[in-house]
Design an enzyme around this catalytic site. Structure first.
Site, PDB file in Angstrom:
ATOM      1  N   LYS A   9       0.885  -1.107   0.021  1.00 27.25           N
ATOM      2  CA  LYS A   9      -0.020  -0.031   0.042  1.00 27.25           C
ATOM      3  C   LYS A   9       0.851   1.244   0.077  1.00 27.25           C
ATOM      4  CE  LYS A   9      -3.861  -2.281   2.416  1.00 27.25           C
ATOM      5  NZ  LYS A   9      -4.545  -2.196   3.481  1.00 27.25           N
ATOM      6  N   TYR A  50     -12.563  -2.825  -3.291  1.00 21.46           N
ATOM      7  CA  TYR A  50     -13.312  -2.972  -1.880  1.00 21.46           C
ATOM      8  C   TYR A  50     -14.567  -2.610  -2.049  1.00 21.46           C
ATOM      9  CZ  TYR A  50      -8.671  -2.286   0.347  1.00 21.46           C
ATOM     10  OH  TYR A  50      -7.055  -2.326   0.567  1.00 21.46           O
ATOM     11  N   PHE A  58     -16.395   4.219   7.394  1.00 22.54           N
ATOM     12  CA  PHE A  58     -15.018   4.346   7.347  1.00 22.54           C
ATOM     13  C   PHE A  58     -14.401   4.473   5.984  1.00 22.54           C
ATOM     14  CE2 PHE A  58     -15.320  -0.101   7.628  1.00 22.54           C
ATOM     15  CZ  PHE A  58     -14.850  -0.656   6.563  1.00 22.54           C
ATOM     16  N   ARG A  86      -1.318 -14.379   4.214  1.00 23.30           N
ATOM     17  CA  ARG A  86      -2.181 -13.745   5.222  1.00 23.30           C
ATOM     18  C   ARG A  86      -1.298 -13.822   6.668  1.00 23.30           C
ATOM     19  NH1 ARG A  86      -6.374 -11.437   3.847  1.00 23.30           N
ATOM     20  NH2 ARG A  86      -7.757 -11.396   5.880  1.00 23.30           N
ATOM     21  N   THR A  92      -5.121  -7.241  10.707  1.00 21.16           N
ATOM     22  CA  THR A  92      -5.461  -5.768   9.990  1.00 21.16           C
ATOM     23  C   THR A  92      -5.194  -4.813  10.878  1.00 21.16           C
ATOM     24  OG1 THR A  92      -6.930  -7.070   8.799  1.00 21.16           O
ATOM     25  CG2 THR A  92      -6.994  -4.837   9.122  1.00 21.16           C
ATOM     26  N   ARG A 103       2.754  -6.449   9.555  1.00 24.91           N
ATOM     27  CA  ARG A 103       2.203  -5.306  10.132  1.00 24.91           C
ATOM     28  C   ARG A 103       2.707  -5.150  11.413  1.00 24.91           C
ATOM     29  NH1 ARG A 103      -3.540  -7.525   7.664  1.00 24.91           N
ATOM     30  NH2 ARG A 103      -3.333  -6.250   5.564  1.00 24.91           N
ATOM     31  N   ASN A 118      -1.815  -0.061   6.755  1.00 28.61           N
ATOM     32  CA  ASN A 118      -1.289  -1.226   7.444  1.00 28.61           C
ATOM     33  C   ASN A 118      -0.295  -1.843   6.340  1.00 28.61           C
ATOM     34  OD1 ASN A 118      -3.120  -1.936   5.917  1.00 28.61           O
ATOM     35  ND2 ASN A 118      -4.343  -3.188   7.429  1.00 28.61           N
ATOM     36  N   HIS A 121      -1.936  -5.404   1.680  1.00 20.80           N
ATOM     37  CA  HIS A 121      -3.122  -6.259   1.500  1.00 20.80           C
ATOM     38  C   HIS A 121      -3.064  -7.607   0.910  1.00 20.80           C
ATOM     39  CE1 HIS A 121      -7.251  -7.069   0.033  1.00 20.80           C
ATOM     40  NE2 HIS A 121      -6.510  -7.219  -1.187  1.00 20.80           N
ATOM     41  N   GLU A 132      -9.529 -10.383  -7.669  1.00 17.82           N
ATOM     42  CA  GLU A 132      -8.733  -9.234  -7.460  1.00 17.82           C
ATOM     43  C   GLU A 132      -7.619  -9.359  -8.678  1.00 17.82           C
ATOM     44  OE1 GLU A 132      -7.472  -9.504  -3.380  1.00 17.82           O
ATOM     45  OE2 GLU A 132      -9.213  -8.733  -2.812  1.00 17.82           O
TER      46      GLU A 132
END
Length: 138
Positions: A9, A50, A58, A86, A92, A103, A118, A121, A132
């Protein structure tokens, strides 16, 4: 072999963590199949990515964060690549991410009212990975 989609990100790119994240992927034995640096993506792409979150309170902050600068997108493959990636990412919420995870080591807790920055993804299921990958690499 399983495939999964990942993003480094804007905060990960801005903070110079791309090399560290890619190093961890390779050291874990996962294969980098595709890798692209993208300038700030447009809002419509982020909205599609998303889509399950666009109605959440948010979401505007999340959209602003994800379009705030360059990001790296890619596809990795390997045995149980989705669950492996993951686990490597960590929780998260940076405050809940274990030390040793990406993270846990690098993400910072957000200021009140801001999006969680964070670092990374990853797809959460084979179906999400397929969707995706097709969205970002059509």
């Amino acid at each position: 072999m399983e495939k999964t989609f990942f993003i480094i990100k804007p905060d990960g790119v801005r903070r110079g963590l791309v090399g560290e994240v890619l190093k961890r992927i390779e050291q874990r034995g996962l294969q980098l199949d595709r890798l692209e640096l993208r300038t700030a993506p447009d809002e419509s792409l982020i909205d599609k990515h998303y889509e399950a979150l666009v109605d959440k309170d948010f979401y505007p902050n999340l959209r602003n964060y994800m379009t705030s600068g360059p990001l790296v997108v890619g596809v990795i493959s390997g045995v149980e690549a989705i669950s492996c990636w993951r686990a490597m990412m960590g929780a998260t919420n940076p405050a809940q991410a274990q030390p040793g995870t990406i993270r846990g080591n690098f993400a910072q807790s957000p200021e009140k009212g801001k999006a969680i920055e964070n670092i990374v993804h990853g797809s959460d299921s084979p179906e999400s990975a397929e969707r995706e990958i097709a969205l970002w690499f059509s």
